[in-house]
Write a protein that holds these residues in place. Structure first.
Motif, short mmCIF file in Angstrom:
data_model
loop_
_atom_site.label_atom_id
_atom_site.label_comp_id
_atom_site.label_asym_id
_atom_site.label_seq_id
_atom_site.Cartn_x
_atom_site.Cartn_y
_atom_site.Cartn_z
N LEU A 1 36.19 58.92 -50.78
CA LEU A 1 35.79 59.17 -52.16
C LEU A 1 35.63 60.67 -52.45
O LEU A 1 35.90 61.12 -53.57
N ALA A 2 35.18 61.41 -51.44
CA ALA A 2 34.93 62.83 -51.67
C ALA A 2 36.16 63.60 -52.14
O ALA A 2 36.10 64.30 -53.16
N PRO A 3 37.31 63.51 -51.44
CA PRO A 3 38.47 64.26 -51.93
C PRO A 3 39.03 63.74 -53.25
O PRO A 3 39.76 64.46 -53.94
N ILE A 4 38.70 62.49 -53.60
CA ILE A 4 39.15 61.95 -54.88
C ILE A 4 38.31 62.47 -56.03
O ILE A 4 38.81 62.75 -57.12
N THR A 5 37.01 62.65 -55.78
CA THR A 5 36.08 62.99 -56.86
C THR A 5 35.71 64.48 -56.92
O THR A 5 35.66 65.06 -58.01
N VAL A 6 35.47 65.09 -55.76
CA VAL A 6 34.92 66.44 -55.75
C VAL A 6 35.86 67.46 -56.40
O VAL A 6 35.42 68.24 -57.27
N PRO A 7 37.15 67.52 -56.04
CA PRO A 7 38.02 68.51 -56.69
C PRO A 7 38.12 68.32 -58.20
O PRO A 7 38.20 69.29 -58.96
N VAL A 8 38.08 67.05 -58.65
CA VAL A 8 38.15 66.77 -60.09
C VAL A 8 36.90 67.28 -60.79
O VAL A 8 36.96 67.95 -61.84
N LEU A 9 35.73 66.95 -60.20
CA LEU A 9 34.47 67.41 -60.79
C LEU A 9 34.41 68.93 -60.83
O LEU A 9 33.99 69.53 -61.83
N ALA A 10 34.86 69.57 -59.74
CA ALA A 10 34.83 71.04 -59.69
C ALA A 10 35.80 71.65 -60.70
O ALA A 10 35.49 72.68 -61.32
N ALA A 11 36.95 71.02 -60.87
CA ALA A 11 37.96 71.54 -61.81
C ALA A 11 37.48 71.45 -63.25
O ALA A 11 37.75 72.34 -64.07
N ILE A 12 36.73 70.38 -63.58
CA ILE A 12 36.30 70.17 -64.96
C ILE A 12 35.01 70.92 -65.28
O ILE A 12 34.91 71.60 -66.30
N TRP A 13 34.01 70.81 -64.39
CA TRP A 13 32.68 71.36 -64.68
C TRP A 13 32.25 72.50 -63.77
O TRP A 13 31.18 73.05 -63.95
N GLY A 14 33.05 72.82 -62.77
CA GLY A 14 32.67 73.90 -61.85
C GLY A 14 32.10 73.36 -60.55
O GLY A 14 31.65 72.22 -60.47
N TRP A 15 32.13 74.20 -59.50
CA TRP A 15 31.72 73.73 -58.17
C TRP A 15 30.24 73.36 -58.12
O TRP A 15 29.84 72.46 -57.37
N GLN A 16 29.41 74.05 -58.92
CA GLN A 16 27.98 73.70 -58.91
C GLN A 16 27.76 72.26 -59.39
O GLN A 16 26.93 71.53 -58.83
#
Length: 460
Positions: free
Chosen positions: A177-192
């Motif tokens: 789940l992490a590689p599916i969700t984390v890059p998307v979340l970071a791309a849209i709202w930032g790494w924080q």
């Protein structure tokens, strides 16, 4: 009940009730959240390394900070779980690790304050992330001691490795789940935002845990027949919930070869999983130029493979038990066969020039073997030690595994920086993959030498 008939035993177990599998599901989701929180940094590391100018050694130091604190905390986490009980210990653990996950979003200002306060000659981003990882490690150290103790409380020995394999597969789901969700979340709202949103999941799980978990003897949702089945192979003295537990010291536990066998097995092999978890995104970036969302599918495929290893590895010993092997002999036979599978990782670099899918699939086999191994090595503790000392032994082994992880991570950082400086990163990965491939056979040989045959400990 005859332990050499696992199929019949499983049918009988289901006929008396299934609530223990609800507990297994809770442990599965806790482990999923655990690994989601743990892996966010590794997925963002390529981008963060560019943003903050980290070298491989810098990233290795941040990762090693987690592993070192995790190792020390595992030792004490086991004692805390044995002392305050599974339910309360899990609440404390997931509260701390969720707060640690959230703290990552503020790593830069935390690092700036710390550097200014103590006059450190280190980049604030490195200091801040090391602090955040340390807090995360303190909380996450409680997951496996508590989960193994809960499994020992809710499952008879004949089902423990299978139950452990199931909840341990939560690590793989988290890694998927992490590689599916984390890059998307970071791309849209930032790494924080990625750290914050993933970090909040722990508090949701905690609410469900408080609602559904109690000791088996106090669990109103558990039938008398299922409780009797759970306790069917327990020593008489372990059945009484009201009997005061005799405190067992670390020094007492270290007198037993079983403790040293478990600790050595963890020391040799835990670092391999850490290496795969922390370095794979960086590997795909360094070797194949893959960044961001490009690594999602390869990592999802790889960690999907590890689910098969975790659940299949938990079931595997029953195959031998059904053919007349005693539980310990069946488990060690299964672990020996599992130990040969990581050898395929030796082919990852020689064949990697053909396609990046070849090392992904070969490393997937090695990672799957680790999860199969893990499901079994954890269960050896609950098989041989009384329940009151299970979490403490898990903690000792976890500390040994964490130290092994620190050493392998630091070695990786040094090896990669050196071979990068001579423009030969290919050789650096070949060396590290070789260490990972051979670790399990070495671990099995020493474990078997220390405990050649099973002997349950009854004098604690």
């Amino acid at each position: 009940m005859n332990l050499s008939e696992p199929v019949n035993a499983q049918a009988v177990g289901l006929s008396v009730g299934k609530y223990r599998w609800t507990i297994c599901a809770l442990l599965f989701f806790a482990t999923t959240v655990n690994y989601l929180d743990r892996q966010v940094l590794s997925l963002l590391a390529p981008a963060l390394s560019v943003e903050f100018g980290w070298s491989n050694t810098d990233y290795a130091n941040i990762a090693a900070a987690f592993q070192f604190v995790y190792a020390i905390s595992m030792l004490f986490a086991g004692r805390v779980v044995d002392k305050i009980g599974t339910k309360a210990a899990y609440v404390v653990a997931i509260t701390v690790w969720s707060l640690g996950a959230l703290l990552h979003a503020a790593s830069v200002p935390v690092g700036q304050v710390t550097v200014a306060l103590f006059g450190l000659a280190v980049a604030p981003s490195i200091v801040g992330f090391m602090i955040s990882r340390a807090v995360l490690a303190v909380g996450e150290a409680g997951n496996f001691p508590a989960a193994i103790k809960a499994t020992a409380e809710y499952f008879p020995k004949k089902e423990r490795s299978f139950a452990t394999g199931i909840f341990n597969s939560g690590a793989n789901v988290g890694a998927i789940l992490a590689p599916i969700t984390v890059p998307v979340l970071a791309a849209i709202w930032g790494w924080q935002a990625a750290f914050i949103m993933i970090g909040m999941l722990g508090f949701i799980w905690m609410a469900v845990w408080l609602w559904l978990y109690d000791k088996p003897e106090q669990q109103t949702r558990l039938s008398a027949a299922e409780l009797a089945y759970i306790r069917s192979d327990a020593p008489v003295q372990a059945v009484s919930a009201d009997a005061p537990a005799k405190k067992v010291s670390w020094f007492q536990l270290l007198k037993y070869r079983q403790t040293w066998a478990f600790a050595f097995g963890k020391f040799m092999t835990d670092g391999v999983w850490w290496f795969f978890l922390f370095w794979l995104p960086t590997y795909l970036s360094a070797q194949y130029g893959m960044k961001g969302e490009a690594i999602v599918i390869p990592l999802a495929v790889l960690y999907s493979m590890t689910m098969i290893g975790s659940i299949g590895g938990g079931w595997f010993p029953s195959y031998f038990m059904s053919r007349g092997y005693a539980p310990y002999d069946g488990r060690m036979k299964a672990m020996l066969m599992i130990a040969f599978f990581p050898l395929v990782v030796l082919l990852a670099q020689p064949l990697g020039a053909i396609s990046y899918w070849i090392p992904v699939l070969l490393i997937g086999v090695g990672a799957s073997a680790h999860q199969a191994w893990s499901a079994n090595i954890f269960t050896t503790v609950s098989d041989m030690f009384p329940q009151k000392s299970v979490a403490s032994v898990i903690g000792i082994g976890g500390m040994a595994g964490g130290i092994g992880g620190v050493l392998l991570t630091k070695l990786g950082g040094w090896v990669f920086d050196y071979y990068k400086s001579v423009n030969d990163i290919h050789t650096g990965y070949m060396i590290m993959f070789g260490i990972c491939a051979l670790a399990y056979l070495a671990a099995w040989l020493v474990m078997k030498a220390l405990v050649p045959r099973h002997k349950e400990i009854t004098d604690l």
